[in-house]
Design an enzyme around this catalytic site. Structure first.
Site, short mmCIF file in Angstrom:
data_model
loop_
_atom_site.label_atom_id
_atom_site.label_comp_id
_atom_site.label_asym_id
_atom_site.label_seq_id
_atom_site.Cartn_x
_atom_site.Cartn_y
_atom_site.Cartn_z
N GLU A 135 -5.42 -8.18 -1.31
CA GLU A 135 -6.13 -8.02 -0.03
C GLU A 135 -7.58 -7.70 -0.33
O GLU A 135 -7.87 -6.88 -1.19
CB GLU A 135 -5.57 -6.88 0.82
CG GLU A 135 -4.26 -7.16 1.47
CD GLU A 135 -3.79 -6.02 2.38
OE1 GLU A 135 -4.63 -5.33 3.00
OE2 GLU A 135 -2.57 -5.82 2.46
N GLU A 149 0.83 -1.21 0.00
CA GLU A 149 0.00 0.00 0.00
C GLU A 149 0.86 1.26 0.00
O GLU A 149 0.84 2.06 0.94
CB GLU A 149 -0.94 -0.01 1.21
CG GLU A 149 -1.95 -1.14 1.14
CD GLU A 149 -3.03 -1.07 2.21
OE1 GLU A 149 -2.80 -0.44 3.24
OE2 GLU A 149 -4.12 -1.64 1.99
#
Ligand code: P53
Length: 479
Positions: free
Chosen positions: A377, A184
């Site tokens: 995810e 991320e």
């Protein structure tokens, strides 16, 4: 009942995802150094404050640190990987703890004991034919790098990171093919401690500091990509974005533009990593935020020449935004600001559930880059109840995942090239945002509570058997 029309492409990588800092525990064992995450208490004891002021957290003694033992994957990985294999995992996404390999971060030579741990983990995966997918830096920068260099604010961190990369690329050359350079990567804008291993609480122009750190990461990511390809041409290197399409609050063109800008905030990173250059809108962005990037000779060529092989992303929710600051203020204080979308239901933690948003996000990202995508995810954080007979009936999680798998399939039908799917926290682990244990994502339950009580025993949830069937049927059986 199976539906052959729902079948996924041959060789699709079904699996699950974890991160070292949230599952391993053994926080000082076998020579490991402290990770920034090891300084954090749970949410009731000031996690948010600590996240925003890590230097202060370094000097504070909290009663309980969730990461110190986590779910003790360090000692139980054999049992856990065996359970993943039983579900039929084709791949397993994990991260390598940087301070386990370089305890302070700036050493020249790695900690052999740390490397041995991952030798064993990968050997265990291999035993079951599970392909490891490795995140190189997942929120756990060594404390030493923050203390001595302010993490990615310093250009020196590029070299420390590349030394780490070279060490693991060489060591696991024959074990690992799929890599991601940063988890991320856009998280640095929201939680610089997680994303940048740095403290910006006393910065004069925090934006300047963040974007300079981002430049360092982007250069590091490109150089790591080159290194990975040099060491093994079969290596596949990806970037990783916290994604989730932003919708406009109304059809007011100002809101529509605000939504576009919100998405660009994240695309900015992938624009560089996948296309190889700073996007044209960055000029105005830097001007408005009064940012002057220090770019060294050769940096722009590096960015241009070593773009990623695939684009990975996390998706939990879509977002909703307004151009009107008054309206936007009424948000709920989550990492990503969002208004409440009246068409969506939310999880117990207020994360809005939007499977169509996944299809939208996949299409948007693929249209933009035309590189293979990897959903690394996705999932529902929820409180689970163990019944008197020991069963855990997490139908809400099955519903969430089923709808998202359907949306994913539609995205593929739309023409998106998707290589795999690794739902987050395939085994219950510590929440990154809150440090809680009770915010569970897993197919496998772990007996441990928010205060660290429990036997750490593993138990299959109802979703375990459900996901097993999904994988077995390659998506055709979602019931
Ligand atoms: P937790 C916020 C928003 C989106 C993704 O999050 C986030 C976060 C951090 O809270 O992080 C990713 O555990 C991250 C994982 C994290 C997962 O989402 O707060 O890559 O480390 O655990 C879920 O529920």
């Amino acid at each position: 009942m199976t539906n052959q029309d729902l079948k996924f492409p041959e060789g699709f990588l079904w699996g699950g995802a974890v991160a070292a800092n949230q599952c391993e525990g053994a926080y000082l064992e076998d020579g490991k150094g402290l990770s920034l995450v090891d300084l954090l208490p749970s949410v009731e004891h000031g996690r948010f404050e600590a996240l925003m002021n890590p230097k202060k957290a370094l000097e504070t003694n909290y009663n309980f640190y969730p990461s110190h033992d986590s779910i003790d994957f360090y000692h139980r990985y054999k049992e856990d990987i065996k359970l993943f294999a039983e579900m039929g995992f084709k791949c397993f996404r994990l991260s390598i703890s940087w301070p386990r390999i370089f305890p302070n971060g700036d050493e020249t030579n790695p900690n052999e004991k740390g490397l041995e741990f991952y030798d064993q983990v990968f050997a265990e995966c291999k035993k079951y034919g599970i392909e490891p997918v490795v995140t190189i830096n997942h929120f756990d920068t060594p404390v030493g790098l923050m203390r001595d260099y302010n993490g990615w604010a310093s250009r020196k961190t590029i070299d420390f990171y590349l030394n780490f990369c070279e060490t693991i690329f060489k060591r696991y050359k024959d074990q690992v093919k799929y890599w991601m350079t940063f988890n991320e990567i856009n998280m640095i804008l929201h939680v610089p401690m997680f994303g940048g291993g740095m403290d910006i609480s006393d910065a004069e122009n925090p934006e300047q500091l963040k974007y300079q750190a981002i430049h360092h990461q982007l250069v590091a990511s490109a150089r790591a990509t080159k290194l990975a390809h040099d060491i093994n041409p079969e290596n596949q290197v990806g970037c990783m974005l916290a994604a989730g399409a932003t919708y406009p609050n109304t059809p007011n063109p100002d809101d529509v533009f605000a939504a576009m800008e919100a998405d660009r905030e994240g695309y900015f990173f992938v624009d560089v990593q996948a296309r190889g250059y700073y996007p044209s809108y960055s000029k105005r962005l830097f001007k408005e935020k009064n940012i002057q990037l220090e770019i060294a000779d050769g940096d722009l060529e590096t960015l241009r020449d070593y773009t990623v092989d695939y684009v990975a992303f996390s998706y939990y929710s879509s977002k909703l935004t307004s151009a009107d600051p008054e309206v936007n203020q009424k948000t709920d204080g989550n990492v990503f600001a969002t208004l409440k979308n009246p068409y969506l239901k939310a999880s117990e933690w207020g994360w809005q559930i939007d499977p169509v948003g996944l299809r939208i996000t996949m299409n948007a990202i693929y249209d933009r880059y035309q590189k293979p995508l990897f959903i690394v995810e996705n999932g529902l954080g929820a409180v689970d109840k163990v019944e008197a007979d020991g069963s855990i009936n997490d139908d809400y999680r099955i519903d969430y995942l089923r709808e998202h798998v359907r949306a994913m399939h539609q995205g593929i039908e739309d023409g998106v090239e998707l290589i795999g799917y690794t739902p987050w926290g395939c085994i219950d682990l510590i929440s990154a945002g809150t440090g809680e244990m009770k915010k569970r994502y897993g197919f496998i339950y772990v007996d441990r509570d928010n205060e660290g009580n429990g036997t750490l025993e593993r138990k299959k949830k109802k979703s375990f058997d459900w996901y097993k069937k999904v994988i077995e049927s390659n998506g055709a059986d979602l019931n």
